[in-house]
Design an enzyme around this catalytic site. Structure first.
Site, short mmCIF file in Angstrom:
data_model
loop_
_atom_site.label_atom_id
_atom_site.label_comp_id
_atom_site.label_asym_id
_atom_site.label_seq_id
_atom_site.Cartn_x
_atom_site.Cartn_y
_atom_site.Cartn_z
N LYS A 118 0.83 -1.20 0.00
CA LYS A 118 0.00 0.00 0.00
C LYS A 118 0.86 1.25 0.00
O LYS A 118 1.89 1.31 0.70
CB LYS A 118 -0.92 -0.02 1.23
CG LYS A 118 -1.98 1.06 1.27
CD LYS A 118 -2.92 0.82 2.45
CE LYS A 118 -4.03 1.87 2.49
NZ LYS A 118 -4.99 1.60 3.59
N SER A 193 -9.32 2.73 2.14
CA SER A 193 -8.22 3.32 1.41
C SER A 193 -7.29 2.29 0.78
O SER A 193 -6.39 2.66 0.03
CB SER A 193 -7.41 4.22 2.35
OG SER A 193 -6.87 3.48 3.43
N SER A 217 -10.70 0.66 6.06
CA SER A 217 -9.86 0.69 4.85
C SER A 217 -9.38 -0.66 4.36
O SER A 217 -8.89 -0.77 3.24
CB SER A 217 -8.66 1.60 5.08
OG SER A 217 -9.08 2.95 5.18
#
Length: 507
Positions: A118, A193, A217
């Site tokens: 990420k 996210s 997320s």
């Protein structure tokens, strides 16, 4: 708000695609003769790929080549992976992995497996932007602990996955890379996210992805993209570089296409670290064991609505899963904990945390911050000591209510998200039914209510809408009971097999 065109943004950065990998053979392995086609390799489980690698039935180079071809085929359509490790470096790492296997050695449980990281997580020598203009050219000098552990277990980092700016919100877009598109319908959002990670997994571009979760997320994008995401217990994956070491809202954890793959990745990510005061001392090897378990007589609570607005297809899809749990032998009851003060606690502690994280940058970098960041900083500065102390008392009372509720039930079952994936050019839903959403966070309460309580929660695919959009169910477990959550998720997954449905865009 207008979101940047993905294709135009990527083209401007030379990232529309990567070169299709050459045919790299693997003399050190016994593979090559009866290999499945590359697209089948890309949709194998990480558990199966790891076993094939260990037994020399496939090589790390063949695995890497297949994934690079899939990335070249699909990524420009969805904009999931935004920064790449050069192909020659990836193939050199795969060769090194094969050479170790040829000598009878491996470095760990993920040996030779690709993984995507990420873009909120620091990677040594590989650009980490946080989706923010403030750090668009940042090249970290060290890996975050989670990346270090994944590499030490033999995983090969292929690149960074797209995020919302500074990870704020469950809609993945930012001013550097633009939006990431839902693989089941590119006109819709993938969530966030960890949106880039979920999309990359759904499209077969990586077997594993790491992520983080503050308000949903790891769970919302899992739900929106038909993959699995685990919000771990605070301290399960130690956060060693955060400014507020005792905060419990933000966690890191695994994402994959199956529950077993999530557990495999967690077995590498988890484990204590003295730099984190919250880190849990449990042996992470527990997550590498088979997840099968008998659930006969286990009590499960199904929420009614938790006092929240829901899109009808979402809540109906979750309630339709009741029979699955009953067929597993569970005793299912309609009940839900009292979540009074959950919203006030989450939103204001989030203000406080973001003000501490980014407040010092506001005056000199206001032009490089989005409206969400400025809002959090502004509101965070209004918080007083007496207010925060009383807020902490409310959070403590909420914690005890939820944990007491879960002495009666081992699991709480509810939808992950309150809505279906929405238009990719809409920053956030402004209304659910007749209820107006006042902020970019309001529609995420079904996820962040669990965050503020501190319990582990797993997002598992459970259905598709009439229009073909994924819907996930959320399995919430007892405090620190990450393993039992994975076990229940595994049983549910095996009974339903909804996660096996691939997006047409990836085929």
């Amino acid at each position: 708000m207008i979101l940047k065109s993905s294709a135009a943004t990527l083209a401007s950065m030379g990232l529309t695609s990567i070169a299709v990998a050459k045919d790299h053979t693997a003399p050190a392995s016994e593979s090559s003769n009866n290999l499945p086609p590359p697209d089948e390799i890309c949709f194998m489980t990480a558990v199966d790929l790891a076993a094939l690698l260990r037994t020399k039935k496939i090589s790390a180079r063949e695995v890497m080549t297949a994934h690079l071809k899939q990335i070249a085929k699909v990524n420009s359509k969805v904009n999931a992976i935004v920064t790449f490790v050069p192909e020659d470096q990836l193939m050199a790492q795969a060769l090194a992995a094969d050479e170790l296997i040829a000598k009878g050695n491996t470095t760990g449980a993920l040996h030779g497996l690709p993984i995507a990281v990420k873009d909120l997580v620091e990677t040594k020598g590989l650009r980490t932007t946080y989706g923010s203009l403030l750090w668009k050219d940042l090249i970290p000098t060290q890996d975050a602990l989670i990346v270090e552990r994944q590499k030490n277990a033999g995983a090969i980092v292929i690149g960074k996955t797209n995020v919302p700016e500074l990870g704020m919100g469950s809609q993945t877009f930012n001013p550097i890379f633009g939006p990431t598109f839902n693989p089941y319908d590119p006109s819709k959002t993938c969530g966030g996210s960890t949106g880039g990670g979920a999309t990359a997994l759904a499209c077969g571009m990586t077997p594993l992805a790491d992520g983080s979760d503050m308000g949903g997320s790891l769970r919302n994008p899992g739900s929106f993209c038909n993959v699995v995401g685990l919000r771990t217990s605070p301290g399960r994956v130690p956060l060693t570089a955060v400014k507020m070491a005792n905060q419990t809202l933000s966690v890191q954890g695994p994402m994959a296409r199956t529950v077993s793959d999530c557990a495999l990745l967690l077995s590498v990510q988890a484990g204590p670290d003295v730099r984190s005061p919250l880190s849990l001392a449990d042996d992470p090897k527990q997550f590498a064991k088979p997840l099968g378990r008998d659930f006969k007589g286990v009590k499960v609570a199904f929420i009614k609505d938790l006092g929240l607005p829901w899109e009808k297809e979402v809540i109906d899809a979750a309630h339709a899963q009741r029979k699955v749990f009953e067929d597993l032998g569970c005793i299912v009851e309609d009940n839900e904990p009292d979540m009074t003060d959950a919203n006030e606690c989450f939103v204001n502690f989030r203000h406080w945390q973001y003000e501490a994280q980014y407040g010092d940058l506001l005056e000199s970098n206001s032009d490089k911050m989005n409206a969400y960041t400025k809002w959090h900083i502004t509101e965070g500065r209004k918080l007083t000591g007496p207010y925060l102390s009383r807020l902490e008392m409310k959070r403590s009372a909420l914690f005890r209510r939820v944990q007491q509720f879960l002495t009666q039930y081992e699991f709480l079952i509810m939808p992950v998200s309150q809505v279906l994936p929405f238009d990719v050019h809409t920053p956030y839903p402004d209304q659910i039914g007749d209820v107006k959403m006042l902020t970019y966070l309001d529609w995420m309460r079904s996820a962040y209510y669990i965050s503020v309580a501190g319990n582990p929660a797993l997002s598992v695919p459970c259905a598709f809408s009439k229009s073909g959009l994924p819907i996930g169910i959320q399995i919430v477990g007892r405090y620190n009971a990450d393993l039992s959550v994975l076990q229940m998720g595994f049983a549910f997954e095996q009974a339903t097999k909804i996660g096996k449905r691939r997006p047409a865009i990836a085929v």
